[in-house]
Scaffold this motif. Sequence first.
Motif, PDB file in Angstrom:
ATOM      1  N   UNK A  23      -6.164   3.069  -5.832  1.00 36.92           N
ATOM      2  CA  UNK A  23      -5.417   2.305  -4.506  1.00 36.92           C
ATOM      3  C   UNK A  23      -4.063   1.961  -4.978  1.00 36.92           C
ATOM      4  N   UNK A  24      -3.094   2.768  -4.535  1.00 35.77           N
ATOM      5  CA  UNK A  24      -1.996   2.344  -5.224  1.00 35.77           C
ATOM      6  C   UNK A  24      -0.888   2.201  -4.141  1.00 35.77           C
ATOM      7  N   UNK A  25       0.386   1.671  -4.205  1.00 34.91           N
ATOM      8  CA  UNK A  25       1.413   1.556  -3.335  1.00 34.91           C
ATOM      9  C   UNK A  25       2.467   2.715  -3.624  1.00 34.91           C
ATOM     10  N   UNK A  26       2.967   2.999  -2.371  1.00 34.53           N
ATOM     11  CA  UNK A  26       3.946   4.059  -2.587  1.00 34.53           C
ATOM     12  C   UNK A  26       5.119   3.335  -1.743  1.00 34.53           C
TER      13      UNK A  26
ATOM     14  N   UNK B  93      10.776 -16.016  -0.636  1.00 32.91           N
ATOM     15  CA  UNK B  93      11.989 -15.984   0.172  1.00 32.91           C
ATOM     16  C   UNK B  93      12.162 -14.547   0.459  1.00 32.91           C
ATOM     17  N   UNK B  94      11.898 -13.551  -0.319  1.00 27.18           N
ATOM     18  CA  UNK B  94      12.174 -12.156  -0.025  1.00 27.18           C
ATOM     19  C   UNK B  94      11.166 -11.312   0.161  1.00 27.18           C
ATOM     20  N   UNK B  95      10.021 -11.739  -0.295  1.00 30.41           N
ATOM     21  CA  UNK B  95       8.868 -10.925   0.101  1.00 30.41           C
ATOM     22  C   UNK B  95       8.061 -10.911   0.859  1.00 30.41           C
ATOM     23  N   UNK B  96       7.324 -10.085   1.582  1.00 31.83           N
ATOM     24  CA  UNK B  96       6.209 -10.021   2.699  1.00 31.83           C
ATOM     25  C   UNK B  96       5.149  -9.030   1.968  1.00 31.83           C
ATOM     26  N   UNK B  97       4.089  -9.648   2.063  1.00 29.16           N
ATOM     27  CA  UNK B  97       2.712  -8.714   1.491  1.00 29.16           C
ATOM     28  C   UNK B  97       1.653  -8.928   2.428  1.00 29.16           C
TER      29      UNK B  97
ATOM     30  N   UNK C 190     -18.526   6.461  -7.435  1.00 32.08           N
ATOM     31  CA  UNK C 190     -17.197   6.638  -8.161  1.00 32.08           C
ATOM     32  C   UNK C 190     -16.259   5.644  -8.020  1.00 32.08           C
ATOM     33  N   UNK C 191     -15.735   5.377  -9.273  1.00 28.67           N
ATOM     34  CA  UNK C 191     -14.886   4.325  -9.469  1.00 28.67           C
ATOM     35  C   UNK C 191     -13.633   4.189  -8.440  1.00 28.67           C
ATOM     36  N   UNK C 192     -13.323   3.003  -7.852  1.00 26.50           N
ATOM     37  CA  UNK C 192     -12.330   2.944  -6.979  1.00 26.50           C
ATOM     38  C   UNK C 192     -11.463   1.520  -7.631  1.00 26.50           C
ATOM     39  N   UNK C 193     -10.251   1.900  -7.885  1.00 24.23           N
ATOM     40  CA  UNK C 193      -9.489   0.868  -8.645  1.00 24.23           C
ATOM     41  C   UNK C 193      -8.207   0.661  -7.554  1.00 24.23           C
ATOM     42  N   UNK C 194      -8.193  -0.835  -7.178  1.00 18.99           N
ATOM     43  CA  UNK C 194      -7.074  -1.005  -6.171  1.00 18.99           C
ATOM     44  C   UNK C 194      -6.122  -1.872  -6.655  1.00 18.99           C
ATOM     45  N   UNK C 195      -4.987  -1.701  -6.460  1.00 16.26           N
ATOM     46  CA  UNK C 195      -3.922  -2.690  -7.025  1.00 16.26           C
ATOM     47  C   UNK C 195      -3.460  -3.463  -5.699  1.00 16.26           C
ATOM     48  N   UNK C 196      -3.501  -4.802  -5.820  1.00 20.65           N
ATOM     49  CA  UNK C 196      -3.265  -5.514  -4.531  1.00 20.65           C
ATOM     50  C   UNK C 196      -1.619  -5.601  -4.139  1.00 20.65           C
ATOM     51  N   UNK C 197      -0.844  -5.214  -4.785  1.00 27.73           N
ATOM     52  CA  UNK C 197       0.695  -5.374  -4.519  1.00 27.73           C
ATOM     53  C   UNK C 197       1.395  -3.906  -5.383  1.00 27.73           C
ATOM     54  N   UNK C 198       2.334  -3.548  -4.959  1.00 27.18           N
ATOM     55  CA  UNK C 198       3.545  -2.739  -5.694  1.00 27.18           C
ATOM     56  C   UNK C 198       4.099  -3.582  -6.906  1.00 27.18           C
ATOM     57  N   UNK C 199       4.200  -2.700  -8.112  1.00 26.37           N
ATOM     58  CA  UNK C 199       4.781  -3.311  -9.282  1.00 26.37           C
ATOM     59  C   UNK C 199       6.161  -4.364  -8.763  1.00 26.37           C
TER      60      UNK C 199
ATOM     61  N   UNK D 271       0.914  -3.367   3.805  1.00 25.37           N
ATOM     62  CA  UNK D 271       2.269  -3.442   3.926  1.00 25.37           C
ATOM     63  C   UNK D 271       2.974  -4.478   2.868  1.00 25.37           C
ATOM     64  N   UNK D 272       4.220  -4.266   2.437  1.00 25.53           N
ATOM     65  CA  UNK D 272       4.827  -5.025   1.725  1.00 25.53           C
ATOM     66  C   UNK D 272       6.509  -4.704   1.702  1.00 25.53           C
ATOM     67  N   UNK D 273       7.183  -5.629   2.044  1.00 25.66           N
ATOM     68  CA  UNK D 273       8.551  -5.514   1.872  1.00 25.66           C
ATOM     69  C   UNK D 273       9.444  -6.423   1.094  1.00 25.66           C
ATOM     70  N   UNK D 274      10.376  -6.019   0.476  1.00 23.44           N
ATOM     71  CA  UNK D 274      11.169  -6.892  -0.288  1.00 23.44           C
ATOM     72  C   UNK D 274      12.607  -6.754   0.109  1.00 23.44           C
ATOM     73  N   UNK D 275      13.190  -7.903   0.555  1.00 26.84           N
ATOM     74  CA  UNK D 275      14.646  -8.083   1.197  1.00 26.84           C
ATOM     75  C   UNK D 275      15.444  -8.268   0.095  1.00 26.84           C
ATOM     76  N   UNK D 276      16.464  -7.517  -0.361  1.00 29.45           N
ATOM     77  CA  UNK D 276      17.279  -7.893  -1.156  1.00 29.45           C
ATOM     78  C   UNK D 276      18.770  -7.979  -0.490  1.00 29.45           C
ATOM     79  N   UNK D 277      19.899  -8.665  -0.913  1.00 29.14           N
ATOM     80  CA  UNK D 277      20.910  -8.891  -0.201  1.00 29.14           C
ATOM     81  C   UNK D 277      21.635  -7.466   0.327  1.00 29.14           C
ATOM     82  N   UNK D 278      21.386  -6.317  -0.362  1.00 30.60           N
ATOM     83  CA  UNK D 278      21.845  -5.068   0.075  1.00 30.60           C
ATOM     84  C   UNK D 278      21.251  -4.109   0.642  1.00 30.60           C
TER      85      UNK D 278
END
Length: 173
Positions: free
Chosen positions: A79-82, A40-44, A19-28, A48-55
């Motif tokens: 395989x998606x990110x939420x 500077x802002x991202x961690x992947x 069965x097909x398994x399609x993975x995304x390596x990072x959120x859009x 897990x992934x985080x994006x740190x904005x100023x606010x």
Amino acid sequence: MAAIFAFKCSNCEEIHEGSPSIGYRMPDPYASLSEEQKATMGELSSDFCTITHEDRTDRFIRAVLEVPIHGIEEPFLWGIWVSLSEKSFNRYLETYDEPVDGDCFFGWVCNGIPDYPYGESRPADVVVQPGGQRPKVILHRGEHDRDPLVIDQTRGISIARAQEIAEHVFHRD
Ligand SMILES: [Zn+2]
């Protein structure tokens, strides 16, 4: 009774098995950052992934969205990110090695799937799984029941449709 998914690809003439398994390596939202912003802002990582904005900080985890294939044991996997709230993200992080049965988070799907265009954001339940498996994404229905991905997750897809999508995705480039 249920069979293994396999088909002869009309694109490359090969037999694609399983069965097909399609993975995304990072959120859009991460993918759309510049290289400098990623640094500077991202961690992947793989989960897990985080994006740190100023606010604010946006938080994402890797999960799996299943679409049943009629008559086939293994579902079609996306395989998606939420994105999760800070509270949910921290809970998931803290219990990552020993997930607590029954934990379920609200999340927004953060990858667009070209085979399933939909103009709105996709809300979902994100259900933790035992044994090192990634959490499962159950899309919200209700007002989103016109979303073709909601319809397919609810009703499942035919083998022919699964093959059609797989042929697109495997040979996107
Ligand atoms: Zn092929």
